[in-house]
Design a protein around this motif. Structure first.
Motif, PDB file in Angstrom:
ATOM      1  N   VAL A   4       0.825  -1.205   0.000  1.00 42.91           N
ATOM      2  CA  VAL A   4       0.000   0.000   0.000  1.00 42.91           C
ATOM      3  C   VAL A   4       0.864   1.261   0.000  1.00 42.91           C
ATOM      4  CG1 VAL A   4      -1.682   1.330   1.324  1.00 42.91           C
ATOM      5  CG2 VAL A   4      -1.977  -1.129   1.081  1.00 42.91           C
ATOM      6  N   THR A   5       1.902   1.291   0.831  1.00 42.45           N
ATOM      7  CA  THR A   5       2.743   2.491   0.903  1.00 42.45           C
ATOM      8  C   THR A   5       3.531   2.717  -0.388  1.00 42.45           C
ATOM      9  OG1 THR A   5       4.479   1.205   2.012  1.00 42.45           O
ATOM     10  CG2 THR A   5       2.974   2.472   3.413  1.00 42.45           C
ATOM     11  N   ALA A   6       3.777   1.658  -1.143  1.00 45.52           N
ATOM     12  CA  ALA A   6       4.469   1.812  -2.424  1.00 45.52           C
ATOM     13  C   ALA A   6       3.648   2.645  -3.398  1.00 45.52           C
ATOM     14  CB  ALA A   6       4.766   0.442  -3.036  1.00 45.52           C
ATOM     15  N   VAL A   7       2.343   2.702  -3.178  1.00 48.17           N
ATOM     16  CA  VAL A   7       1.451   3.471  -4.050  1.00 48.17           C
ATOM     17  C   VAL A   7       1.031   4.788  -3.389  1.00 48.17           C
ATOM     18  CG1 VAL A   7      -0.803   3.488  -5.195  1.00 48.17           C
ATOM     19  CG2 VAL A   7       0.598   1.418  -5.223  1.00 48.17           C
ATOM     20  N   LEU A   8       0.669   4.748  -2.109  1.00 48.28           N
ATOM     21  CA  LEU A   8       0.107   5.919  -1.437  1.00 48.28           C
ATOM     22  C   LEU A   8       1.157   6.801  -0.774  1.00 48.28           C
ATOM     23  CD1 LEU A   8      -3.110   4.490   0.279  1.00 48.28           C
ATOM     24  CD2 LEU A   8      -2.906   5.690  -1.913  1.00 48.28           C
ATOM     25  N   GLY A   9       2.376   6.307  -0.639  1.00 43.15           N
ATOM     26  CA  GLY A   9       3.387   7.068   0.079  1.00 43.15           C
ATOM     27  C   GLY A   9       3.559   6.545   1.489  1.00 43.15           C
ATOM     28  N   GLY A  51     -10.809   8.052  -4.268  1.00 36.85           N
ATOM     29  CA  GLY A  51     -11.091   6.686  -3.868  1.00 36.85           C
ATOM     30  C   GLY A  51     -10.166   6.223  -2.768  1.00 36.85           C
ATOM     31  N   THR A  52     -10.089   4.938  -2.605  1.00 36.14           N
ATOM     32  CA  THR A  52      -9.261   4.337  -1.564  1.00 36.14           C
ATOM     33  C   THR A  52      -8.593   3.103  -2.147  1.00 36.14           C
ATOM     34  OG1 THR A  52      -9.320   3.516   0.727  1.00 36.14           O
ATOM     35  CG2 THR A  52     -11.099   2.821  -0.693  1.00 36.14           C
ATOM     36  N   ILE A  53      -7.503   2.688  -1.557  1.00 33.63           N
ATOM     37  CA  ILE A  53      -6.929   1.392  -1.919  1.00 33.63           C
ATOM     38  C   ILE A  53      -7.550   0.352  -0.998  1.00 33.63           C
ATOM     39  CG2 ILE A  53      -4.864  -0.029  -1.713  1.00 33.63           C
ATOM     40  CD1 ILE A  53      -3.305   2.015  -3.114  1.00 33.63           C
ATOM     41  N   GLY A  60      -6.072 -17.147   2.372  1.00 36.11           N
ATOM     42  CA  GLY A  60      -4.805 -16.529   2.749  1.00 36.11           C
ATOM     43  C   GLY A  60      -4.203 -15.638   1.684  1.00 36.11           C
ATOM     44  N   GLU A  61      -4.766 -15.649   0.471  1.00 35.02           N
ATOM     45  CA  GLU A  61      -4.290 -14.755  -0.579  1.00 35.02           C
ATOM     46  C   GLU A  61      -5.091 -13.455  -0.564  1.00 35.02           C
ATOM     47  OE1 GLU A  61      -2.326 -17.366  -4.091  1.00 35.02           O
ATOM     48  OE2 GLU A  61      -4.524 -17.236  -4.135  1.00 35.02           O
ATOM     49  N   ALA A  62      -4.493 -12.385  -1.108  1.00 35.18           N
ATOM     50  CA  ALA A  62      -5.144 -11.077  -1.138  1.00 35.18           C
ATOM     51  C   ALA A  62      -4.900 -10.406  -2.479  1.00 35.18           C
ATOM     52  CB  ALA A  62      -4.618 -10.189  -0.007  1.00 35.18           C
ATOM     53  N   VAL A  63      -5.724  -9.403  -2.764  1.00 33.31           N
ATOM     54  CA  VAL A  63      -5.540  -8.579  -3.954  1.00 33.31           C
ATOM     55  C   VAL A  63      -5.737  -7.125  -3.527  1.00 33.31           C
ATOM     56  CG1 VAL A  63      -7.971  -8.750  -4.674  1.00 33.31           C
ATOM     57  CG2 VAL A  63      -6.191  -8.241  -6.373  1.00 33.31           C
ATOM     58  N   MET A  64      -4.911  -6.240  -4.079  1.00 30.07           N
ATOM     59  CA  MET A  64      -4.964  -4.807  -3.791  1.00 30.07           C
ATOM     60  C   MET A  64      -5.500  -4.087  -5.013  1.00 30.07           C
ATOM     61  SD  MET A  64      -1.761  -2.379  -2.599  1.00 30.07           S
ATOM     62  CE  MET A  64      -0.988  -2.004  -4.172  1.00 30.07           C
ATOM     63  N   PHE A  65      -6.473  -3.180  -4.827  1.00 31.40           N
ATOM     64  CA  PHE A  65      -7.046  -2.496  -5.984  1.00 31.40           C
ATOM     65  C   PHE A  65      -7.594  -1.128  -5.610  1.00 31.40           C
ATOM     66  CE2 PHE A  65     -10.444  -5.053  -4.159  1.00 31.40           C
ATOM     67  CZ  PHE A  65     -11.586  -4.257  -4.246  1.00 31.40           C
ATOM     68  N   TRP A  66      -7.662  -0.246  -6.609  1.00 29.78           N
ATOM     69  CA  TRP A  66      -8.314   1.048  -6.442  1.00 29.78           C
ATOM     70  C   TRP A  66      -9.818   0.841  -6.374  1.00 29.78           C
ATOM     71  CZ3 TRP A  66      -6.234   5.234  -4.752  1.00 29.78           C
ATOM     72  CH2 TRP A  66      -4.954   5.654  -5.148  1.00 29.78           C
ATOM     73  N   SER A  67     -10.459   1.502  -5.426  1.00 30.61           N
ATOM     74  CA  SER A  67     -11.919   1.389  -5.329  1.00 30.61           C
ATOM     75  C   SER A  67     -12.616   2.028  -6.524  1.00 30.61           C
ATOM     76  CB  SER A  67     -12.408   2.049  -4.042  1.00 30.61           C
ATOM     77  OG  SER A  67     -12.111   3.438  -4.027  1.00 30.61           O
ATOM     78  N   ARG A 111     -18.176 -18.193   0.923  1.00 30.85           N
ATOM     79  CA  ARG A 111     -16.996 -17.435   0.522  1.00 30.85           C
ATOM     80  C   ARG A 111     -16.925 -16.210   1.417  1.00 30.85           C
ATOM     81  NH1 ARG A 111     -17.275 -12.567  -3.126  1.00 30.85           N
ATOM     82  NH2 ARG A 111     -17.726 -11.876  -0.988  1.00 30.85           N
ATOM     83  N   LEU A 112     -15.779 -16.002   2.052  1.00 31.25           N
ATOM     84  CA  LEU A 112     -15.636 -14.859   2.936  1.00 31.25           C
ATOM     85  C   LEU A 112     -14.396 -14.064   2.587  1.00 31.25           C
ATOM     86  CD1 LEU A 112     -16.843 -13.389   5.396  1.00 31.25           C
ATOM     87  CD2 LEU A 112     -15.189 -14.627   6.799  1.00 31.25           C
ATOM     88  N   GLY A 113     -14.600 -12.797   2.275  1.00 31.58           N
ATOM     89  CA  GLY A 113     -13.500 -11.874   2.066  1.00 31.58           C
ATOM     90  C   GLY A 113     -13.487 -10.832   3.162  1.00 31.58           C
ATOM     91  N   PHE A 114     -12.295 -10.351   3.495  1.00 24.35           N
ATOM     92  CA  PHE A 114     -12.153  -9.282   4.475  1.00 24.35           C
ATOM     93  C   PHE A 114     -11.368  -8.157   3.819  1.00 24.35           C
ATOM     94  CE2 PHE A 114      -9.915  -7.050   7.921  1.00 24.35           C
ATOM     95  CZ  PHE A 114     -11.003  -6.701   8.716  1.00 24.35           C
ATOM     96  N   ALA A 115     -11.950  -6.969   3.775  1.00 20.53           N
ATOM     97  CA  ALA A 115     -11.344  -5.839   3.076  1.00 20.53           C
ATOM     98  C   ALA A 115     -10.878  -4.780   4.060  1.00 20.53           C
ATOM     99  CB  ALA A 115     -12.346  -5.227   2.101  1.00 20.53           C
ATOM    100  N   GLY A 116      -9.614  -4.377   3.932  1.00 18.99           N
ATOM    101  CA  GLY A 116      -9.095  -3.204   4.625  1.00 18.99           C
ATOM    102  C   GLY A 116      -8.983  -2.075   3.625  1.00 18.99           C
ATOM    103  N   ARG A 117      -9.366  -0.865   4.037  1.00 22.01           N
ATOM    104  CA  ARG A 117      -9.353   0.281   3.121  1.00 22.01           C
ATOM    105  C   ARG A 117      -8.364   1.321   3.639  1.00 22.01           C
ATOM    106  NH1 ARG A 117     -13.512  -0.763  -0.362  1.00 22.01           N
ATOM    107  NH2 ARG A 117     -15.430  -1.706   0.445  1.00 22.01           N
ATOM    108  N   TYR A 118      -7.515   1.834   2.716  1.00 21.46           N
ATOM    109  CA  TYR A 118      -6.370   2.666   3.095  1.00 21.46           C
ATOM    110  C   TYR A 118      -6.336   3.966   2.300  1.00 21.46           C
ATOM    111  CZ  TYR A 118      -4.820  -1.794   5.061  1.00 21.46           C
ATOM    112  OH  TYR A 118      -4.749  -2.974   5.774  1.00 21.46           O
ATOM    113  N   VAL A 119      -5.926   5.052   2.984  1.00 27.16           N
ATOM    114  CA  VAL A 119      -5.748   6.360   2.352  1.00 27.16           C
ATOM    115  C   VAL A 119      -4.527   7.035   2.962  1.00 27.16           C
ATOM    116  CG1 VAL A 119      -8.177   6.781   1.767  1.00 27.16           C
ATOM    117  CG2 VAL A 119      -7.309   7.442   4.029  1.00 27.16           C
ATOM    118  N   PRO A 120      -3.947   8.021   2.269  1.00 22.67           N
ATOM    119  CA  PRO A 120      -2.890   8.820   2.899  1.00 22.67           C
ATOM    120  C   PRO A 120      -3.459   9.629   4.065  1.00 22.67           C
ATOM    121  CG  PRO A 120      -2.944   9.150   0.513  1.00 22.67           C
ATOM    122  CD  PRO A 120      -4.192   8.422   0.875  1.00 22.67           C
TER     123      PRO A 120
END
Length: 311
Positions: free
Chosen positions: A88-93, A141-143, A225-232, A249-258
């Motif tokens: 995430v920080t590689a994209v958002l700083g 948006g958010t990552i 145990g696998e994840a994918v990162m994407f722009w909302s 099927r269960l996914g857990f999403a964390g949302r990140y911003v600067p």
């Protein structure tokens, strides 16, 4: 020495081109299965949850699934895992907040999720929930980092993306969208039955005659145990769960911003999905760097006293 999971410059460039990165491993598959067997029982205890599922205003709505990282030690550590934060920080700083987390369950027989984009997340509540500063107005948006806690296969409702769509908003989040919990979901042009948690996301289309270019869609098949990162803001959806003999099927999403992004500006409650919750116990979590701004409330520990790790 800390292990790092920073993506290569080529991977970051690919992320900016396509709008997503992954899937990548966060946990070993058997580790994820073992952890989830334990944690799903612990999460039934909502004594520390910041939103009360039994509150008359909240009701039994999707909001009750929000932000369990604020009380669960496992989820608190999960949103801060270096496998996620380094990417995430590689994209958002270097200075990054986690401002929301959500569970996305899909049970056998559940329909697919409508194609959608999210910029300010105002589509349900009517108020922008995140606002980028004018100096960074090219962003929005958010990552989202979506982790598969169980198998996400073609027949259990895996995510779908339309790569490259993150730079153009085809939906207007300021338009009114009516909550209809008993809405009869409809089939898309490819015959897939889809819905959006009691809303019809097509009501937000800027052009009512436009339809998503589904022929370009890719499926995100993931093992536990696998994840994918994407722009909302990238168009995304999910397939139906069409396998009656397979697990939820269960996914857990964390949302990140600067840290420069304002979260829930001038808002004391969230009103959506037919429910309402107070933000009195809510706080963002600094997962990397420093926060030199004072526009966001922030917490450093869960409601049960566990300190959030930080990169």
């Amino acid at each position: 020495m800390q292990q790092t999971f920073t993506p290569t410059p080529e991977e970051v460039a690919r992320f900016h081109e396509l709008g997503y990165l992954g899937p990548f491993k966060v946990y070993e598959e058997e580790e994820m299965r073992r952890l989830w067997r334990r944690e799903r029982l612990r999460l039934m205890d909502r004594s520390g949850a910041v939103y009360d599922e039994g509150d008359a205003q909240a009701g039994n709505t999707n909001i009750a699934n929000y932000d369990r990282h604020l009380d669960s030690t496992f989820l608190a550590d999960h949103i801060c895992r270096p496998e996620i934060v380094d990417r995430v920080t590689a994209v958002l700083g270097p200075n990054v907040l986690c401002w929301r987390s959500e569970f996305f369950p899909k049970y056998p027989g559940d329909e697919g999720t409508d194609w959608h984009q999210a910029d300010t997340f105002a589509f349900a509540s009517g108020k922008p929930q995140i606002v980028w500063p004018e100096s960074e107005k090219d962003f929005g948006g958010t990552i989202t980092v979506w982790t598969a806690f169980t198998e996400a296969a073609e027949d259990t409702g895996c995510l779908q993306f339309i790569p490259g769509t993150q730079r153009t908003m085809y939906y207007d989040e300021s338009k009114e969208m009516h909550y209809q919990p008993d809405k009869i979901n409809q089939q898309d042009k490819e015959g897939v039955t889809r819905g959006f948690y009691g809303y019809d996301y097509r009501q937000l289309q800027k052009d009512p005659d436009w339809s998503p270019p589904q022929e370009r869609a890719v499926s995100m098949v993931m093992r536990p145990g696998e994840a994918v990162m994407f722009w909302s803001t990238m168009m995304h959806a999910s397939k139906p769960h069409s396998a009656p003999d397979k697990e939820m099927r269960l996914g857990f999403a964390g949302r990140y911003v600067p840290t420069s992004v304002a979260v829930y500006p001038d808002t004391d409650e969230v009103d959506e999905y037919g429910g309402r919750v107070s933000l009195s116990e809510y706080g963002t979590v600094l997962v990397a760097g420093t926060d030199t701004y004072d526009h966001n409330r922030r917490v450093t520990r869960t409601t049960k006293g566990h300190e959030f790790p930080k990169r």
